[in-house]
Design an enzyme around this catalytic site. Structure first.
Site, PDB file in Angstrom:
ATOM      1  N   SER A 107       0.870  -1.183   0.000  1.00  0.00           N
ATOM      2  CA  SER A 107       0.000   0.000   0.000  1.00  0.00           C
ATOM      3  C   SER A 107       0.896   1.219   0.000  1.00  0.00           C
ATOM      4  O   SER A 107       1.919   1.236   0.687  1.00  0.00           O
ATOM      5  CB  SER A 107      -0.875   0.058   1.256  1.00  0.00           C
ATOM      6  OG  SER A 107      -1.766  -1.014   1.308  1.00  0.00           O
ATOM      7  N   ASN A 109       0.368   5.041   0.873  1.00  0.00           N
ATOM      8  CA  ASN A 109      -0.478   6.139   1.362  1.00  0.00           C
ATOM      9  C   ASN A 109       0.007   6.479   2.767  1.00  0.00           C
ATOM     10  O   ASN A 109       0.688   5.663   3.404  1.00  0.00           O
ATOM     11  CB  ASN A 109      -1.942   5.678   1.435  1.00  0.00           C
ATOM     12  CG  ASN A 109      -2.116   4.385   2.218  1.00  0.00           C
ATOM     13  OD1 ASN A 109      -1.912   3.288   1.678  1.00  0.00           O
ATOM     14  ND2 ASN A 109      -2.438   4.494   3.487  1.00  0.00           N
ATOM     15  N   MET A 113      -0.272   0.144   4.989  1.00  0.00           N
ATOM     16  CA  MET A 113      -1.300  -0.900   5.097  1.00  0.00           C
ATOM     17  C   MET A 113      -2.126  -0.735   6.372  1.00  0.00           C
ATOM     18  O   MET A 113      -3.226  -1.285   6.477  1.00  0.00           O
ATOM     19  CB  MET A 113      -0.645  -2.284   5.120  1.00  0.00           C
ATOM     20  CG  MET A 113      -0.373  -2.871   3.771  1.00  0.00           C
ATOM     21  SD  MET A 113      -0.034  -4.638   3.940  1.00  0.00           S
ATOM     22  CE  MET A 113       0.290  -5.055   2.229  1.00  0.00           C
ATOM     23  N   ALA A 120      -6.171  -7.176  13.833  1.00  0.00           N
ATOM     24  CA  ALA A 120      -5.940  -8.289  14.755  1.00  0.00           C
ATOM     25  C   ALA A 120      -4.517  -8.191  15.305  1.00  0.00           C
ATOM     26  O   ALA A 120      -3.565  -8.061  14.534  1.00  0.00           O
ATOM     27  CB  ALA A 120      -6.140  -9.620  14.033  1.00  0.00           C
ATOM     28  N   VAL A 223      11.675   8.435  -0.899  1.00  0.00           N
ATOM     29  CA  VAL A 223      13.098   8.382  -0.562  1.00  0.00           C
ATOM     30  C   VAL A 223      13.762   7.446  -1.576  1.00  0.00           C
ATOM     31  O   VAL A 223      13.453   6.256  -1.643  1.00  0.00           O
ATOM     32  CB  VAL A 223      13.327   7.913   0.889  1.00  0.00           C
ATOM     33  CG1 VAL A 223      14.816   7.756   1.163  1.00  0.00           C
ATOM     34  CG2 VAL A 223      12.715   8.923   1.854  1.00  0.00           C
ATOM     35  N   HIS A 432       1.036 -10.721   5.163  1.00  0.00           N
ATOM     36  CA  HIS A 432       2.032 -10.737   6.241  1.00  0.00           C
ATOM     37  C   HIS A 432       3.337 -11.301   5.679  1.00  0.00           C
ATOM     38  O   HIS A 432       3.501 -12.516   5.631  1.00  0.00           O
ATOM     39  CB  HIS A 432       1.574 -11.643   7.399  1.00  0.00           C
ATOM     40  CG  HIS A 432       0.217 -11.289   7.949  1.00  0.00           C
ATOM     41  ND1 HIS A 432      -0.581 -12.211   8.593  1.00  0.00           N
ATOM     42  CD2 HIS A 432      -0.456 -10.124   7.971  1.00  0.00           C
ATOM     43  CE1 HIS A 432      -1.701 -11.619   8.981  1.00  0.00           C
ATOM     44  NE2 HIS A 432      -1.653 -10.351   8.612  1.00  0.00           N
ATOM     45  N   ASN A 466       7.613  -5.659   9.236  1.00  0.00           N
ATOM     46  CA  ASN A 466       7.528  -7.116   9.370  1.00  0.00           C
ATOM     47  C   ASN A 466       8.770  -7.816   8.830  1.00  0.00           C
ATOM     48  O   ASN A 466       9.075  -8.942   9.214  1.00  0.00           O
ATOM     49  CB  ASN A 466       6.282  -7.632   8.639  1.00  0.00           C
ATOM     50  CG  ASN A 466       5.001  -7.015   9.182  1.00  0.00           C
ATOM     51  OD1 ASN A 466       4.951  -6.626  10.349  1.00  0.00           O
ATOM     52  ND2 ASN A 466       3.983  -6.892   8.354  1.00  0.00           N
ATOM     53  N   THR A 478       1.804  -7.382  13.068  1.00  0.00           N
ATOM     54  CA  THR A 478       2.019  -5.944  13.299  1.00  0.00           C
ATOM     55  C   THR A 478       2.360  -5.622  14.750  1.00  0.00           C
ATOM     56  O   THR A 478       3.240  -4.786  15.018  1.00  0.00           O
ATOM     57  CB  THR A 478       0.786  -5.137  12.827  1.00  0.00           C
ATOM     58  OG1 THR A 478       0.476  -5.554  11.496  1.00  0.00           O
ATOM     59  CG2 THR A 478       1.061  -3.652  12.836  1.00  0.00           C
TER      60      THR A 478
HETATM   61  C1  LIG Z   1      -6.490  -5.764   4.225  1.00  0.00           C
HETATM   62  C2  LIG Z   1      -5.359  -5.930   5.218  1.00  0.00           C
HETATM   63  C3  LIG Z   1      -5.599  -6.589   6.430  1.00  0.00           C
HETATM   64  C4  LIG Z   1      -4.565  -6.739   7.354  1.00  0.00           C
HETATM   65  N1  LIG Z   1      -4.866  -7.273   8.580  1.00  0.00           N
HETATM   66  C5  LIG Z   1      -3.911  -7.338   9.517  1.00  0.00           C
HETATM   67  C6  LIG Z   1      -4.233  -7.758  10.842  1.00  0.00           C
HETATM   68  O1  LIG Z   1      -5.396  -8.011  11.176  1.00  0.00           O
HETATM   69  N2  LIG Z   1      -3.218  -7.833  11.747  1.00  0.00           N
HETATM   70  C7  LIG Z   1      -1.933  -7.544  11.422  1.00  0.00           C
HETATM   71  O2  LIG Z   1      -1.059  -7.661  12.277  1.00  0.00           O
HETATM   72  N3  LIG Z   1      -1.616  -7.114  10.176  1.00  0.00           N
HETATM   73  C8  LIG Z   1      -2.567  -6.985   9.229  1.00  0.00           C
HETATM   74  N4  LIG Z   1      -2.250  -6.502   7.996  1.00  0.00           N
HETATM   75  C9  LIG Z   1      -0.855  -6.132   7.726  1.00  0.00           C
HETATM   76  C10 LIG Z   1      -0.529  -4.796   8.388  1.00  0.00           C
HETATM   77  O3  LIG Z   1      -1.290  -3.770   7.815  1.00  0.00           O
HETATM   78  C11 LIG Z   1       0.969  -4.547   8.260  1.00  0.00           C
HETATM   79  O4  LIG Z   1       1.618  -5.549   9.022  1.00  0.00           O
HETATM   80  C12 LIG Z   1       1.404  -3.197   8.779  1.00  0.00           C
HETATM   81  O5  LIG Z   1       0.746  -2.143   8.135  1.00  0.00           O
HETATM   82  C13 LIG Z   1       2.927  -3.052   8.572  1.00  0.00           C
HETATM   83  O6  LIG Z   1       3.335  -1.776   9.000  1.00  0.00           O
HETATM   84  P1  LIG Z   1       4.637  -1.088   8.399  1.00  0.00           P
HETATM   85  O7  LIG Z   1       4.736   0.259   8.998  1.00  0.00           O
HETATM   86  O8  LIG Z   1       5.810  -1.977   8.611  1.00  0.00           O
HETATM   87  O9  LIG Z   1       4.428  -1.050   6.819  1.00  0.00           O
HETATM   88  P2  LIG Z   1       3.288  -0.402   5.919  1.00  0.00           P
HETATM   89  O10 LIG Z   1       2.036  -0.216   6.694  1.00  0.00           O
HETATM   90  O11 LIG Z   1       3.224  -1.236   4.697  1.00  0.00           O
HETATM   91  O12 LIG Z   1       3.858   1.042   5.560  1.00  0.00           O
HETATM   92  C14 LIG Z   1       5.016   1.210   4.773  1.00  0.00           C
HETATM   93  C15 LIG Z   1       4.944   2.584   4.134  1.00  0.00           C
HETATM   94  O13 LIG Z   1       6.217   2.888   3.534  1.00  0.00           O
HETATM   95  C16 LIG Z   1       5.977   3.649   2.360  1.00  0.00           C
HETATM   96  N5  LIG Z   1       7.161   3.580   1.483  1.00  0.00           N
HETATM   97  C17 LIG Z   1       7.642   2.489   0.833  1.00  0.00           C
HETATM   98  N6  LIG Z   1       8.760   2.810   0.140  1.00  0.00           N
HETATM   99  C18 LIG Z   1       8.999   4.132   0.361  1.00  0.00           C
HETATM  100  C19 LIG Z   1      10.016   5.035  -0.071  1.00  0.00           C
HETATM  101  N7  LIG Z   1      11.036   4.627  -0.845  1.00  0.00           N
HETATM  102  N8  LIG Z   1       9.936   6.346   0.313  1.00  0.00           N
HETATM  103  C20 LIG Z   1       8.915   6.764   1.117  1.00  0.00           C
HETATM  104  N9  LIG Z   1       7.940   5.938   1.566  1.00  0.00           N
HETATM  105  C21 LIG Z   1       7.977   4.626   1.208  1.00  0.00           C
HETATM  106  C22 LIG Z   1       4.742   2.978   1.775  1.00  0.00           C
HETATM  107  O14 LIG Z   1       4.086   3.836   0.869  1.00  0.00           O
HETATM  108  C23 LIG Z   1       3.919   2.675   3.020  1.00  0.00           C
HETATM  109  O15 LIG Z   1       2.998   3.706   3.309  1.00  0.00           O
HETATM  110  C24 LIG Z   1      -3.246  -6.304   7.045  1.00  0.00           C
HETATM  111  C25 LIG Z   1      -3.016  -5.634   5.837  1.00  0.00           C
HETATM  112  C26 LIG Z   1      -4.056  -5.437   4.937  1.00  0.00           C
HETATM  113  C27 LIG Z   1      -3.790  -4.683   3.648  1.00  0.00           C
END
Ligand SMILES: Cc1cc2nc3c(=O)[nH]c(=O)nc-3n(C[C@H](O)[C@H](O)[C@H](O)COP(=O)(O)OP(=O)(O)OC[C@H]3O[C@@H](n4cnc5c(N)ncnc54)[C@H](O)[C@@H]3O)c2cc1C
Length: 508
Positions: A107, A109, A113, A120, A223, A432, A466, A478
């Site tokens: 995702s 935005n 995600m 959960a 970035v 995941h 992750n 998460t």
């Molecule tokens: C429909 C759905 C249901 C889910 N249900 C669950 C659940 O119930 N429980 C659970 O534990 N997890 C769930 N997940 C997964 C969970 O959303 C992720 O584990 C969590 O969002 C990870 O967080 P994060 O900050 O590591 O990464 P992300 O939320 O993926 O955020 C990473 C961000 O980095 C940005 N990015 C990437 N590259 C660059 C760059 N070069 N420069 C600037 N920005 C950049 C991306 O645009 C993004 O916004 C679900 C995901 C989805 C889509």
């Protein structure tokens, strides 16, 4: 929120999902004297920044926010399973002779995600836990605080106790108390009037980051590279996607929290070639099954969010069959407000009397399962193109068979399955993905970072998300990756304090 690119910050964070937001929050709480900037490649889609899209009441406006999160290229419907708010790798997801991960998703935005997730937040158990990380349980407690996790969000749901009673009778023998069937911890708040608020990065940022005058969040900012000089990070190169201008931002510390695929991608684009980079990729194979609850009394009108936008009717809540080494699956049982398969004519079930079961398997981790990057081809953002190498082993196939038997046991305990057999979802459906920048106790070529998420051999560079999780995890990751981010953020707070003190002491 800003469109001004700072020339210099103390800490630059790449990505505004829950783990990047954790760094902003903890640093705002512990070190409000530091300047911190978050760069997010995706657009702002919610108010407050990073809120869950379910906070958008209007359906059409929510669909627009989801669409805006789906990356730079128009999604092509090629039949692969894709969730709203996410986009898939256009190519390189399944190589000849391999299983691949066809539905591997991302995702883009503000909120990542975490603006689209199911919330959960189970705790890892047995082999899922990170054995070498000091204070792991306290870190998980802190992660639960940041995400706003509740264990009783839907506790008054009329079928919840019955669902858990039936599952417990089937699974609880020989389990320690904390691994018995229980309600799923959810990052959700239910107000007295029934209004449901799903946590996104907004909850993680909290007022601490939002009100911090030294914290800036810049959307539409890619970035492109972390600048590394003489084994030390000196800053980042950022592209403003609104006008394609390029900006150098100096930083003492850089945290890359850009998901399990794009974190190693950015490290690769920055010249890092650690042997474990992108390796040990693991996705959770997922099985689903639907069941009509046996002998449930029809209840009064279902409780729904008064704004009519809740996705969960409060009939049976969300129940959890925890992972154990003896039964190595993570089970999630959710009420469905409609049957996923056509029912017989005139057969209208009570909302909540159909439950969906999701069983997730831990992967048999292999260094050969990996994401690789191309130095000549680029993706839609102009970053090194990715290829996924991924194969299920014999152990994985055996585990999937055992998971089939386990989910069928759960289904039989609850009622009548709507289909004879559970369905195995396409690879990547779990959303995941783990292991690509994994944490390790020592720099022995099998990990990318240490217990404070510091990348081996590069001072001032950390990874989050992750991808940092080193264990074969079957449960939703998460909560764990936020816990690992808490440890890293606290370490920055301590390290920069030490550096500052040393500097002041040197000046006398
Ligand atoms: C429909 C759905 C249901 C889910 N249900 C669950 C659940 O119930 N429980 C659970 O534990 N997890 C769930 N997940 C997964 C969970 O959303 C992720 O584990 C969590 O969002 C990870 O967080 P994060 O900050 O590591 O990464 P992300 O939320 O993926 O955020 C990473 C961000 O980095 C940005 N990015 C990437 N590259 C660059 C760059 N070069 N420069 C600037 N920005 C950049 C991306 O645009 C993004 O916004 C679900 C995901 C989805 C889509």
């Amino acid at each position: 929120m800003s469109r001004e690119f700072p020339a210099q910050v103390d800490v630059a964070i790449v990505g505004s999902g829950p783990t990047g937001a954790t760094y902003a929050r903890i640093l705002s709480e512990l070190r409000p004297d530091l300047t911190v900037a978050t760069f997010e490649v995706g657009p702002l889609v919610t108010d407050p920044p990073g809120a869950h899209v379910k906070s958008i009441v209007d359906r059409d406006a929510r669909a627009v926010a989801q669409h805006l999160s789906e990356g730079p290229a128009d999604p092509e419907d090629d039949g692969r399973l894709r969730r709203a708010g996410t986009f898939l790798l256009p190519s390189g997801y399944q190589l000849d002779g391999e299983d691949g991960i066809p539905s591997v998703a991302m995702s883009s935005n503000v909120g990542g995600m975490g603006a689209h997730w199911t919330c959960a937040c189970p705790r890892p158990g047995d082999s899922e836990r990170v054995p070498f990380l000091p204070g792991f349980d306290e870190l998980l407690d802190e992660a639960a605080r940041l995400l706003g996790v509740s264990t009783d969000a839907f506790d008054d749901a009329p079928f919840a106790h019955e669902v858990r009673r039936r599952l417990a009778a089937e699974f609880d023998d020989d389990r320690p108390a904390e691994r018995r069937v229980q309600s799923m911890p959810l990052a959700v708040r239910v107000s007295q009037d029934g209004t449901v608020t799903w946590s996104g990065s907004d909850v993680v940022f909290g007022d601490a980051a939002r009100d911090n005058p030294r914290f800036t969040l810049i959307p539409d900012a890619l970035v492109r590279r972390v600048v590394i000089e003489g084994g030390r990070t000196t800053g980042v190169v950022v592209v403003d996607r609104t006008d394609h201008s390029e900006h150098d931002v100096a930083a003492s510390e850089v945290v890359v929290a850009a998901d399990a695929l794009r974190t190693p991608q950015l490290l690769w684009a920055s010249g890092i070639r650690l042997p474990a980079l992108g390796r040990h990729l693991n996705d959770q194979s997922q099985l689903i099954h639907a069941v009509r609850l046996r002998d449930v009394e029809s209840t009064a009108e279902s409780q729904v969010d008064p704004r009519g936008r809740t996705a969960v009717v409060q009939q049976s809540g969300v129940s959890w069959v925890p992972y154990t080494d003896a039964e190595p699956f993570h089970g999630q049982v959710m009420q469905l407000d409609a049957s996923p398969v056509p029912l017989a004519p005139g057969d209208v079930p009570e909302p909540g009397s159909i439950v969906g079961l999701g069983w997730f398997c831990a992967k048999d981790i292999s260094a050969e399962d990996r994401v690789t990057f191309d130095d000549t081809a680029t993706d839609a953002y102009g970053m090194p193109a990715m290829q996924v190498h991924y194969t299920l082993t014999d152990v994985d196939h055996e585990l999937l068979e055992a998971a089939q038997a386990s989910i069928k046991r759960a289904a039989a305990a609850l009622g009548e399955p709507l289909d004879a057999e559970p369905r195995t979802l396409a690879g990547g459906a779990s959303l995941h993905y783990q292991g690509t920048v994994r944490m390790g106790p020592a720099d022995d070529s099998t990990s990318v970072c240490d217990v404070s998420s510091r990348v081996w051999g590069v001072d001032g560079l950390r990874v989050a998300g992750n991808g940092v999780i080193p264990t074969p995890m079957a449960c939703n990751p998460t909560l764990t990756s936020v816990a690992l981010a808490v440890a890293g953020a606290r370490h920055i707070a301590d390290t920069l304090a030490t550096a500052q003190r040393t500097h002041e002491e040197a000046r006398g």
